[in-house]
Motif scaffolding. Structure first.
Motif, PDB file in Angstrom:
ATOM      1  N   LEU A   1      36.312 104.716  32.799  1.00 35.17           N
ATOM      2  CA  LEU A   1      35.002 104.117  33.096  1.00 35.17           C
ATOM      3  C   LEU A   1      34.009 105.183  33.556  1.00 35.17           C
ATOM      4  CD1 LEU A   1      35.973 100.802  34.951  1.00 35.17           C
ATOM      5  CD2 LEU A   1      34.746 100.980  32.787  1.00 35.17           C
ATOM      6  N   CYS A   2      34.488 106.096  34.382  1.00 36.22           N
ATOM      7  CA  CYS A   2      33.604 107.176  34.866  1.00 36.22           C
ATOM      8  C   CYS A   2      33.112 108.034  33.716  1.00 36.22           C
ATOM      9  CB  CYS A   2      34.353 108.041  35.882  1.00 36.22           C
ATOM     10  SG  CYS A   2      34.711 107.207  37.439  1.00 36.22           S
ATOM     11  N   GLU A   3      33.995 108.334  32.784  1.00 33.30           N
ATOM     12  CA  GLU A   3      33.608 109.170  31.646  1.00 33.30           C
ATOM     13  C   GLU A   3      32.648 108.429  30.731  1.00 33.30           C
ATOM     14  OE1 GLU A   3      35.686 111.493  27.836  1.00 33.30           O
ATOM     15  OE2 GLU A   3      36.932 110.783  29.497  1.00 33.30           O
ATOM     16  N   THR A   4      32.915 107.134  30.502  1.00 36.52           N
ATOM     17  CA  THR A   4      32.083 106.346  29.590  1.00 36.52           C
ATOM     18  C   THR A   4      30.667 106.180  30.118  1.00 36.52           C
ATOM     19  OG1 THR A   4      34.024 105.123  28.803  1.00 36.52           O
ATOM     20  CG2 THR A   4      31.851 104.112  28.437  1.00 36.52           C
ATOM     21  N   HIS A   5      30.561 105.958  31.439  1.00 35.70           N
ATOM     22  CA  HIS A   5      29.255 105.619  32.013  1.00 35.70           C
ATOM     23  C   HIS A   5      28.621 106.758  32.807  1.00 35.70           C
ATOM     24  CE1 HIS A   5      29.701 101.432  30.798  1.00 35.70           C
ATOM     25  NE2 HIS A   5      30.942 101.474  31.254  1.00 35.70           N
ATOM     26  N   GLY A   6      29.278 107.901  32.869  1.00 37.70           N
ATOM     27  CA  GLY A   6      28.679 109.052  33.539  1.00 37.70           C
ATOM     28  C   GLY A   6      28.619 108.943  35.044  1.00 37.70           C
ATOM     29  N   PHE A   7      29.660 108.346  35.672  1.00 38.09           N
ATOM     30  CA  PHE A   7      29.702 108.241  37.128  1.00 38.09           C
ATOM     31  C   PHE A   7      30.251 109.541  37.704  1.00 38.09           C
ATOM     32  CE2 PHE A   7      30.715 103.548  36.118  1.00 38.09           C
ATOM     33  CZ  PHE A   7      29.372 103.270  35.927  1.00 38.09           C
ATOM     34  N   ARG A   8      29.361 110.503  37.936  1.00 38.73           N
ATOM     35  CA  ARG A   8      29.796 111.848  38.284  1.00 38.73           C
ATOM     36  C   ARG A   8      30.532 111.904  39.620  1.00 38.73           C
ATOM     37  NH1 ARG A   8      27.652 116.212  36.192  1.00 38.73           N
ATOM     38  NH2 ARG A   8      29.508 117.120  37.142  1.00 38.73           N
ATOM     39  N   LEU A   9      29.941 111.299  40.653  1.00 39.15           N
ATOM     40  CA  LEU A   9      30.558 111.379  41.979  1.00 39.15           C
ATOM     41  C   LEU A   9      31.911 110.684  41.992  1.00 39.15           C
ATOM     42  CD1 LEU A   9      30.415 112.206  44.925  1.00 39.15           C
ATOM     43  CD2 LEU A   9      29.150 110.099  45.403  1.00 39.15           C
TER      44      LEU A   9
END
Length: 542
Positions: free
Chosen positions: A294-302
């Motif tokens: 999910l972080c990679e797909t949506h760009g949740f860097r932190l």
């Protein structure tokens, strides 16, 4: 369910709609998108752009800037931070210049959030303080509580937990008085989460006990973020079974809510940590993989950086120390890269602030230039058209005396014809300087209407007293040493003066002053003539 399916289509107002109807339609659609937009950013952005165009066509400037604030909010959620920040600063400047406190508060609130993304927690606090300060008596109580909670969050993030506790308690008390369970649980949830994050899990547990009591007494069903807070606290207290149970409940609740997808990634990270601490490493890895995807797909860097740290812990728990060490190195590099990006974002933010302030300064300069005569520096006809109606309206409201005089240079054409237009310009500048010395009262002014004609508005004195001041001015002009400019040609002025009377308009006042000026010219020039129609009682005498 597809959130966008619940949206009403954007409807263009028909030509028969009244202006009020158009404004109401646009406002209602903005109300809707401000609530639902964060859950469908990509679907909402084109709708917001269409609303901006509709607001521009309708001349609804406040609604236009409200739409731009929403677009900035969505761009921030899309991680297009530079564009979002620039829009926010432009909106802040417009709201400040136009005294629009609701928009000013929202602009500062959104700016505060961008500074969290940029890692500038002191600026986050500063903007939240300004956001709360901008709220006024028209602010809906629930919104005021929401801003108060965000201010408490900002104090907590900056390490000022005593100040944060005070605001959380204020927010809860306000929610109790309002009878709003949703606002009360929000305040308690954020309160507990920040206590836990800053290391006081026991205090957080006490706050959560209050939250649970409110939930049970009111029948309020805890939402996914609140259940995730319970899981976090249980983790800190070492009850990993309870932490996993609460995290699973949070995921189940999330599936029934309209929540942003970063909430799911964060809950999954909490669950993975609980599973690792329980020793269920296979389940922990599967859960962590979902969170990282999910972080990679949506760009949740932190969140992605935090997930790397959890991955290293998971490898270490499996006694795969080589991969644990390599992943920990990757975590530190990612954390360093994130900090570099935050510093770059802060630099871009400073540039955006500079550009907005510079544009604001230039706009103010252009506005001033547009309202002043370039030759004499006095106010010009545009400025008169703006200020005179307000001056007369004030006179009609509070009875302030207002005298309006038109002044014309006598035989000015001879100066231009016998000397030069440059000499004529020098005479106009010198006369303007003499006019600027007239006492015009607290809100009076002097302006050049064009050519050799000037206007003087005198406030706070009756017509007779104003006429005496103008007579002194006439003598000053006539006695001025003009020879050094005109080579012996005299310079005198004729003046017609009138007074504001009840229900007068700018056009009637100027017409009466012009008639008095015409009389002065007809009686031989170089004199002051009073409008006979206004020589009776003035406003203050009625």
């Amino acid at each position: 369910m597809d959130v966008s399916a619940t949206h009403r289509p954007l409807t263009a107002p028909t030509p028969d709609d009244s202006s009020a109807c158009i404004m109401a339609t646009l406002a209602a659609q903005l109300d809707e998108l401000e609530k639902t937009g964060p859950y469908d950013v990509d679907g909402t952005l084109p709708r917001v752009v269409a609303l901006e165009e509709a607001a521009t066509a309708a001349g609804a400037e406040m609604l236009l800037w409200r739409a731009r604030l929403l677009r900035a909010d969505l761009l921030d959620r899309r991680s297009v931070l530079a564009d979002a920040v620039k829009l926010l600063w432009q909106a802040e400047a417009w709201a400040a210049d136009n005294g629009c406190r609701p928009l000013l508060a929202r602009a500062h609130m959104l700016l505060a959030r961008t500074h969290v993304t940029m890692g500038d927690l002191s600026a986050n606090l500063d903007h939240m303080i300004q956001a709360v300060d901008a709220l006024d008596e028209s602010t809906k109580p629930a919104l005021h509580i929401s801003y108060l909670v965000k201010l408490a969050d900002a104090y907590a993030d900056s390490g000022s937990m005593p100040e944060a506790r005070e605001r959380y308690e204020q927010a809860e008390q306000a929610a109790i008085e309002l009878g709003d369970v949703s606002c009360r649980t929000m305040a308690l949830n954020n309160y507990a989460y920040k206590e836990c994050t800053l290391g006081d899990a026991r205090h957080a547990q006490l706050v959560l006990a209050r939250l649970r009591a409110v939930s049970e007494a009111s029948g309020w069903e805890l939402d996914s973020s609140e259940l995730d807070t319970f899981a976090h606290v249980e983790l800190r207290l070492g009850d990993y079974d309870a932490a996993e149970q609460m995290a699973r409940q949070a995921l189940a609740r999330y599936a029934t809510e309209k929540e942003e997808c970063d909430a799911e990634a964060e809950i999954l990270l909490t669950l993975a940590t609980a599973q690792r601490c329980r020793g269920d490493l296979v389940a922990a890895q599967a859960t962590l993989d979902k969170s990282r995807q999910l972080c990679e797909t949506h760009g949740f860097r932190l969140l992605a950086v935090n997930a790397l740290h959890e991955q290293s812990e998971l490898y270490a728990a499996a006694r795969d120390f080589e991969r644990a060490f390599a992943t920990m190195r990757e975590y530190h590099l990612a954390e360093k890269e994130l900090h570099c990006e935050q510093r770059e974002a802060q630099a871009r933010n400073r540039q955006a602030v500079f550009e907005v302030k510079e544009a604001r300064r230039q706009a103010e300069t252009f506005r001033e230039q547009a309202r002043h005569d370039p030759l004499t520096g006095l106010k010009n006809r545009r400025s008169v058209d703006e200020r005179l109606p307000a001056l007369l309206a004030q006179a009609q409201t509070d009875g302030t005396d207002v005298a309006v005089a038109l002044l014309d240079l006598d035989h000015f054409k001879r100066v231009n014809d016998l000397r030069s237009h440059g000499t004529g310009d020098r005479v106009l500048v010198a006369v303007a300087e003499l006019l600027a010395g007239v006492s015009t009262g607290p809100s009076g002014f002097v302006a050049r209407l064009g050519g050799e004609e000037f206007l003087i508005a005198i406030t706070g004195t009756d017509l007779a007293s104003a006429a005496f001041r103008l007579e002194d001015l006439r003598r000053t002009v006539a006695d001025h040493p003009w020879a050094q400019i005109t080579g012996g040609l005299p310079v005198t002025v004729s003046v017609g003066v009138t007074a504001a009377t009840p229900a007068c308009t700018p056009s009637t006042v100027l017409a009466r002053a012009d008639e008095a000026l015409y009389t002065a010219k007809g009686e031989g020039r170089n004199r002051v003539c009073i409008d006979r129609a206004a020589s009776g009682p003035t406003l203050s005498q009625l």
